[in-house]
Motif scaffolding. Sequence first.
Motif, PDB file in Angstrom:
ATOM      1  N   TYR A 113       0.803  -1.226   0.000  1.00  0.00           N
ATOM      2  CA  TYR A 113       0.000   0.000   0.000  1.00  0.00           C
ATOM      3  C   TYR A 113       0.841   1.285   0.000  1.00  0.00           C
ATOM      4  N   GLY A 114       2.137   1.167  -0.271  1.00  0.00           N
ATOM      5  CA  GLY A 114       2.967   2.347  -0.445  1.00  0.00           C
ATOM      6  C   GLY A 114       3.209   3.165   0.802  1.00  0.00           C
ATOM      7  N   ILE A 115       3.246   2.499   1.952  1.00  0.00           N
ATOM      8  CA  ILE A 115       3.519   3.189   3.215  1.00  0.00           C
ATOM      9  C   ILE A 115       5.037   3.232   3.403  1.00  0.00           C
ATOM     10  N   PRO A 116       5.626   4.421   3.636  1.00  0.00           N
ATOM     11  CA  PRO A 116       7.095   4.547   3.641  1.00  0.00           C
ATOM     12  C   PRO A 116       7.790   3.736   4.730  1.00  0.00           C
ATOM     13  N   THR A 117       8.714   2.883   4.301  1.00  0.00           N
ATOM     14  CA  THR A 117       9.494   2.047   5.212  1.00  0.00           C
ATOM     15  C   THR A 117      10.791   1.654   4.509  1.00  0.00           C
ATOM     16  N   ALA A 118      11.677   0.976   5.222  1.00  0.00           N
ATOM     17  CA  ALA A 118      12.946   0.541   4.629  1.00  0.00           C
ATOM     18  C   ALA A 118      12.717  -0.600   3.641  1.00  0.00           C
ATOM     19  N   THR A 119      13.571  -0.681   2.599  1.00  0.00           N
ATOM     20  CA  THR A 119      13.524  -1.834   1.701  1.00  0.00           C
ATOM     21  C   THR A 119      13.952  -3.082   2.474  1.00  0.00           C
ATOM     22  N   TYR A 120      13.466  -4.252   2.055  1.00  0.00           N
ATOM     23  CA  TYR A 120      13.653  -5.447   2.885  1.00  0.00           C
ATOM     24  C   TYR A 120      13.534  -6.727   2.060  1.00  0.00           C
ATOM     25  N   GLN A 121      13.943  -7.841   2.696  1.00  0.00           N
ATOM     26  CA  GLN A 121      13.692  -9.185   2.191  1.00  0.00           C
ATOM     27  C   GLN A 121      13.382 -10.073   3.396  1.00  0.00           C
ATOM     28  N   VAL A 122      12.559 -11.092   3.170  1.00  0.00           N
ATOM     29  CA  VAL A 122      12.183 -12.036   4.230  1.00  0.00           C
ATOM     30  C   VAL A 122      12.836 -13.385   3.938  1.00  0.00           C
ATOM     31  N   PHE A 123      13.390 -14.010   5.001  1.00  0.00           N
ATOM     32  CA  PHE A 123      14.100 -15.281   4.820  1.00  0.00           C
ATOM     33  C   PHE A 123      13.661 -16.320   5.848  1.00  0.00           C
ATOM     34  N   THR A 124      13.583 -17.565   5.375  1.00  0.00           N
ATOM     35  CA  THR A 124      13.372 -18.705   6.275  1.00  0.00           C
ATOM     36  C   THR A 124      14.558 -19.655   6.236  1.00  0.00           C
ATOM     37  N   ASP A 125      15.499 -19.401   5.334  1.00  0.00           N
ATOM     38  CA  ASP A 125      16.696 -20.229   5.210  1.00  0.00           C
ATOM     39  C   ASP A 125      17.918 -19.399   5.620  1.00  0.00           C
ATOM     40  N   PRO A 126      18.671 -19.838   6.653  1.00  0.00           N
ATOM     41  CA  PRO A 126      19.804 -19.038   7.122  1.00  0.00           C
ATOM     42  C   PRO A 126      20.904 -18.860   6.076  1.00  0.00           C
ATOM     43  N   GLY A 127      21.109 -19.860   5.232  1.00  0.00           N
ATOM     44  CA  GLY A 127      22.116 -19.749   4.194  1.00  0.00           C
ATOM     45  C   GLY A 127      21.779 -18.639   3.205  1.00  0.00           C
ATOM     46  N   GLU A 128      20.524 -18.575   2.808  1.00  0.00           N
ATOM     47  CA  GLU A 128      20.082 -17.531   1.885  1.00  0.00           C
ATOM     48  C   GLU A 128      20.170 -16.157   2.551  1.00  0.00           C
ATOM     49  N   ALA A 129      19.847 -16.106   3.835  1.00  0.00           N
ATOM     50  CA  ALA A 129      19.919 -14.837   4.572  1.00  0.00           C
ATOM     51  C   ALA A 129      21.358 -14.327   4.622  1.00  0.00           C
ATOM     52  N   ILE A 254      -4.237   2.104   8.705  1.00  0.00           N
ATOM     53  CA  ILE A 254      -5.571   1.685   9.149  1.00  0.00           C
ATOM     54  C   ILE A 254      -6.458   1.393   7.949  1.00  0.00           C
ATOM     55  N   SER A 255      -6.332   2.219   6.913  1.00  0.00           N
ATOM     56  CA  SER A 255      -7.100   2.008   5.681  1.00  0.00           C
ATOM     57  C   SER A 255      -6.667   0.728   4.971  1.00  0.00           C
ATOM     58  N   ALA A 256      -5.353   0.476   4.943  1.00  0.00           N
ATOM     59  CA  ALA A 256      -4.837  -0.740   4.303  1.00  0.00           C
ATOM     60  C   ALA A 256      -5.360  -1.987   4.992  1.00  0.00           C
ATOM     61  N   LEU A 257      -5.330  -1.969   6.317  1.00  0.00           N
ATOM     62  CA  LEU A 257      -5.855  -3.108   7.068  1.00  0.00           C
ATOM     63  C   LEU A 257      -7.331  -3.323   6.768  1.00  0.00           C
ATOM     64  N   ALA A 258      -8.095  -2.235   6.704  1.00  0.00           N
ATOM     65  CA  ALA A 258      -9.532  -2.345   6.422  1.00  0.00           C
ATOM     66  C   ALA A 258      -9.766  -2.968   5.049  1.00  0.00           C
ATOM     67  N   LYS A 259      -8.929  -2.589   4.071  1.00  0.00           N
ATOM     68  CA  LYS A 259      -9.042  -3.172   2.733  1.00  0.00           C
ATOM     69  C   LYS A 259      -8.715  -4.655   2.737  1.00  0.00           C
ATOM     70  N   GLU A 260      -7.917  -5.078   3.741  1.00  0.00           N
ATOM     71  CA  GLU A 260      -7.590  -6.495   3.889  1.00  0.00           C
ATOM     72  C   GLU A 260      -8.611  -7.223   4.765  1.00  0.00           C
ATOM     73  N   GLY A 261      -9.670  -6.506   5.145  1.00  0.00           N
ATOM     74  CA  GLY A 261     -10.731  -7.104   5.957  1.00  0.00           C
ATOM     75  C   GLY A 261     -10.461  -7.102   7.443  1.00  0.00           C
ATOM     76  N   ILE A 262      -9.535  -6.238   7.886  1.00  0.00           N
ATOM     77  CA  ILE A 262      -9.146  -6.189   9.304  1.00  0.00           C
ATOM     78  C   ILE A 262      -9.469  -4.810   9.878  1.00  0.00           C
ATOM     79  N   ILE A 263     -10.340  -4.773  10.880  1.00  0.00           N
ATOM     80  CA  ILE A 263     -10.665  -3.521  11.556  1.00  0.00           C
ATOM     81  C   ILE A 263      -9.778  -3.413  12.800  1.00  0.00           C
ATOM     82  N   TYR A 264      -8.999  -2.347  12.855  1.00  0.00           N
ATOM     83  CA  TYR A 264      -8.032  -2.154  13.952  1.00  0.00           C
ATOM     84  C   TYR A 264      -8.606  -1.163  14.965  1.00  0.00           C
ATOM     85  N   ARG A 265      -8.779  -1.613  16.200  1.00  0.00           N
ATOM     86  CA  ARG A 265      -9.235  -0.742  17.287  1.00  0.00           C
ATOM     87  C   ARG A 265      -8.257  -0.838  18.448  1.00  0.00           C
ATOM     88  N   GLY A 266      -7.800   0.302  18.925  1.00  0.00           N
ATOM     89  CA  GLY A 266      -6.872   0.313  20.054  1.00  0.00           C
ATOM     90  C   GLY A 266      -5.796   1.352  19.851  1.00  0.00           C
TER      91      GLY A 266
END
Length: 426
Positions: A113-129, A254-266
């Motif tokens: 949803y284009g919310i500003p954050t750092a570029t990243y990658q996700v890993f489940t294999d330590p060798g690839e990480a 909050i809008s992105a979560l709502a579009k994903e069907g998640i209402i965030y309260r708190g």
Amino acid sequence: MKILVIGSGGREHALVWKLAQSPKTTRIYCAPGNGGIGRMAELVPLPVDDLDGLVEWARKEQIDLTVVGPEVPLALGIVDCFEKAGLRIFGPSKAAARLEGSKSFAKNLMQKYGIPTATYQVFTDPGEAKAYIKKKGTPIVIKADGLAAGKGVVVARDLETALRAVEELMEDEKFAEAGKKVVIEEFLQGVEVSLLALTDGSAVLPMTPVHDHKAVYDGDKGPNTGGMGAFSPSHLVDDNLVTRIKSEILEPTISALAKEGIIYRGVLYAGLMLTEEGPKVLEFNARFGDPETQVILPRLKNDLIEVMEAVIDGKLADLELTWKENKALTVILASGGYPLAYEKGKLIYGLDQKGQVQDEDVIIFHAGTKYVDGKWLTNGGRVLGVTALGKDFADAKKKAYDVVKRISFEGQHYRRDIGDKAVNNL
């Protein structure tokens, strides 16, 4: 109203302290609480992850409002359980709490949803990480995907530290399941601040900005902790920047979560880096921060019960938060060795029977204490939070450290530079 607060740290003591001031409160409980909280509320000997037990107890005692402090019960779905039982509770659902419970979920949502954050990658294999780290170079940031009590982030400035972080998280399972998946992201240059906001799933109401001190030693040196101190408001975040963060980060999330069907309260807690390109998200938390809460609530003029009810009932748009002009500053007193191994049961000197000191501008929020046979003992890594209000940051800092010097226990450790950035306008 009968109020139940879930948790046992300094954040929960601050919540109990503020909730007890409401004329709507008739009785207040805390599960499981700590020694200091026990001087203000009735303690309930149930752990935060015993969802069935907590629901059963709250139903039996006819609790009118439950307030959840820590992340673990939120991630487990305590809000869903209470709501299913017809009980009013403040906090996000299990689905919404994934924003904190899974860093990869949060990063993927921000990317989509284009919310500003750092570029990243996700890993489940330590060798690839490790291969990715060698390719990208340092500095680089390695994060455990799951909950790690604020200690699952390594800012690696050299290759050896980065590779060791992967080994500890993924191979040595330092944080068990939480580290089997890691997020590796670019190192953002700038100044870190925190902005917490209230949301009912539609309206977003920012609270006062906070500057936290995560590193264990002065000068932001050493490993990250749950937080060694904080001050508020942040001298680096003016009203215009708050408005920008709200429109570019908080509301889109909050809008992105709502579009994903998640209402965030708190409470939506955004840990931010102020970069040359603008504010970017370091991480989201799905609850009040600790120690941020200890400098937010003492400045809040509103009745906290009314605020929380507006969130639960979807009436936040009708609410306006008002703040004291004072500056607030908290210094955390920690056990020797924290955030690594430390001993408990050390005698604490300098507190009265209520766990306080005789100073009208200073509040002691207990994080890891117990009260046994008229004596205060340490019972955690972070032991006490000394919070002072002052006319300016220099005044608040002096008041806090004057009281810090009156409290002692074996191995006691604290940072001596909390608030220096505000005092010196750095």
